[in-house]
Design a protein around this motif. Sequence first.
Motif, short mmCIF file in Angstrom:
data_model
loop_
_atom_site.label_atom_id
_atom_site.label_comp_id
_atom_site.label_asym_id
_atom_site.label_seq_id
_atom_site.Cartn_x
_atom_site.Cartn_y
_atom_site.Cartn_z
N PRO A 8 0.84 -1.06 -0.10
CA PRO A 8 0.14 0.12 0.21
C PRO A 8 0.88 1.06 -0.05
O PRO A 8 1.97 1.50 0.41
CB PRO A 8 -0.81 -0.02 1.16
N TYR A 9 0.20 2.25 -0.40
CA TYR A 9 0.85 3.53 -0.32
C TYR A 9 -0.25 4.68 0.32
O TYR A 9 -1.38 4.24 0.69
CB TYR A 9 1.09 4.16 -1.77
N LYS A 10 0.21 5.72 0.73
CA LYS A 10 -0.69 6.95 1.12
C LYS A 10 -0.13 8.16 0.64
O LYS A 10 0.92 8.58 0.29
CB LYS A 10 -0.43 6.83 2.72
N PHE A 11 -1.11 9.07 0.80
CA PHE A 11 -0.86 10.48 0.38
C PHE A 11 -1.94 11.48 0.91
O PHE A 11 -2.92 10.99 1.30
CB PHE A 11 -0.67 10.87 -1.09
N LEU A 12 -1.73 12.68 1.25
CA LEU A 12 -2.48 13.74 1.73
C LEU A 12 -3.73 13.91 0.67
O LEU A 12 -3.50 13.97 -0.47
CB LEU A 12 -1.87 14.92 1.75
N VAL A 13 -4.99 13.67 1.08
CA VAL A 13 -6.06 14.19 0.50
C VAL A 13 -6.83 15.05 0.85
O VAL A 13 -7.58 15.03 2.07
CB VAL A 13 -7.02 12.81 0.17
N PRO A 14 -6.70 16.33 0.63
CA PRO A 14 -7.18 17.65 1.27
C PRO A 14 -8.71 17.55 1.16
O PRO A 14 -9.48 17.23 0.27
CB PRO A 14 -6.77 18.82 0.47
N ASP A 15 -9.41 18.40 2.18
CA ASP A 15 -10.78 18.48 1.95
C ASP A 15 -11.17 19.25 0.49
O ASP A 15 -10.56 20.02 -0.04
CB ASP A 15 -11.48 19.44 3.10
N GLY A 16 -12.50 18.56 0.13
CA GLY A 16 -12.88 18.97 -0.91
C GLY A 16 -12.47 18.19 -2.33
O GLY A 16 -13.02 18.43 -3.51
N TRP A 17 -11.50 17.37 -2.04
CA TRP A 17 -11.18 16.45 -3.19
C TRP A 17 -11.97 15.05 -3.30
O TRP A 17 -12.49 14.74 -2.32
CB TRP A 17 -9.54 16.10 -3.06
N ILE A 18 -12.39 14.68 -4.48
CA ILE A 18 -13.45 13.63 -4.69
C ILE A 18 -12.60 12.47 -5.54
O ILE A 18 -12.05 12.64 -6.48
CB ILE A 18 -14.61 14.05 -5.39
N GLN A 19 -12.81 11.26 -4.86
CA GLN A 19 -12.20 10.27 -5.45
C GLN A 19 -13.20 9.78 -6.74
O GLN A 19 -14.42 9.76 -6.72
CB GLN A 19 -12.39 8.80 -4.93
N LYS A 20 -12.36 9.44 -7.91
CA LYS A 20 -13.19 9.29 -9.18
C LYS A 20 -13.07 7.72 -9.32
O LYS A 20 -12.10 7.03 -9.14
CB LYS A 20 -12.54 10.03 -10.29
N ALA A 21 -14.25 7.09 -10.27
CA ALA A 21 -14.07 5.81 -10.42
C ALA A 21 -12.83 5.53 -11.60
O ALA A 21 -12.70 6.35 -12.46
CB ALA A 21 -15.30 5.18 -10.94
N VAL A 22 -12.45 4.51 -11.47
CA VAL A 22 -11.18 4.01 -12.24
C VAL A 22 -11.36 2.81 -12.90
O VAL A 22 -11.98 1.78 -12.24
CB VAL A 22 -9.65 3.98 -11.45
N SER A 23 -11.27 2.54 -14.17
CA SER A 23 -11.48 1.27 -14.71
C SER A 23 -10.29 0.96 -15.60
O SER A 23 -9.51 1.70 -15.92
CB SER A 23 -12.82 1.29 -15.67
N VAL A 24 -10.20 -0.32 -16.12
CA VAL A 24 -9.24 -0.92 -17.06
C VAL A 24 -9.01 0.01 -18.13
O VAL A 24 -8.05 0.05 -19.01
CB VAL A 24 -9.33 -2.28 -17.31
N ALA A 25 -10.31 0.77 -18.59
CA ALA A 25 -10.56 1.23 -20.00
C ALA A 25 -9.79 2.98 -19.43
O ALA A 25 -10.40 3.62 -20.36
CB ALA A 25 -11.55 1.41 -20.26
N ASP A 26 -9.25 3.07 -18.56
CA ASP A 26 -9.06 4.53 -17.85
C ASP A 26 -8.22 5.11 -19.28
O ASP A 26 -7.31 4.59 -19.87
CB ASP A 26 -8.19 4.61 -16.74
N PRO A 27 -8.58 6.36 -19.46
CA PRO A 27 -8.03 7.16 -20.47
C PRO A 27 -6.36 7.20 -20.24
O PRO A 27 -5.62 7.29 -21.24
CB PRO A 27 -8.41 8.51 -20.31
N SER A 28 -5.86 7.24 -19.07
CA SER A 28 -4.39 7.01 -18.79
C SER A 28 -3.82 5.91 -18.61
O SER A 28 -2.67 5.79 -18.50
CB SER A 28 -4.19 8.17 -17.53
N GLY A 29 -4.60 4.80 -19.10
CA GLY A 29 -3.89 3.34 -19.24
C GLY A 29 -4.54 2.78 -17.90
O GLY A 29 -4.92 2.87 -16.83
N PRO A 30 -4.38 1.22 -18.16
CA PRO A 30 -4.69 0.35 -17.29
C PRO A 30 -3.90 0.21 -16.00
O PRO A 30 -4.34 -0.27 -15.03
CB PRO A 30 -4.69 -1.12 -17.87
N GLU A 31 -2.64 1.02 -15.91
CA GLU A 31 -1.80 0.79 -14.91
C GLU A 31 -2.38 1.94 -13.67
O GLU A 31 -2.03 2.24 -12.64
CB GLU A 31 -0.48 1.56 -14.95
#
Length: 159
Positions: A8-31
């Motif tokens: 696992p990894y971690k990073f700061l997620v400030p207030d107001g930031w929203i997680q978006k769905a990710v899929s294998v077909a993500d525009p930035s690649g399956p990684e």
Amino acid sequence: QGKGNFPPYKFLVPDGWIQKAVSVADPSGPETDTRFTNPEEGDLLVSLPPVFTFVDDEEIVDTVTIDEIADPMKMLSVFAPQALGIGIEEDGDDVIDYKVVEKDGLKYYNYEVRPHSLVSATVYKGHVYVLAVKASISQWGRAKKKLKAIADSFEIVKS
């Protein structure tokens, strides 16, 4: 965070930031492992490109470190198209600043890239980890300190 058998990894997620769905077909690649966005401040993604992109020797894959894989400019040029959506030349013209930092005995390559992107990358237990934060000029003006705090907070959770 971290999918599959990735540590696992971690990073700061400030207030107001929203997680978006990710899929294998993500525009930035399956990684792409995770995405966050804040319309006023910018976009973030974590990508987990295969270490075999950089190393083809199966005997060292699990123990290789980021500095053994590539120098900072070479490393950035390989993963920038997917993580940032732009190509980066190895000559470094697009790189405003970069530094090598160490956290808990692990080296990270941290970059500031034109026009307004921050990247932190490392390698741990045979896996490449890349966090990229991007912003428009207006987002950058409003949130530069916060974006830098996000990028600087990226860290592998060692087991």
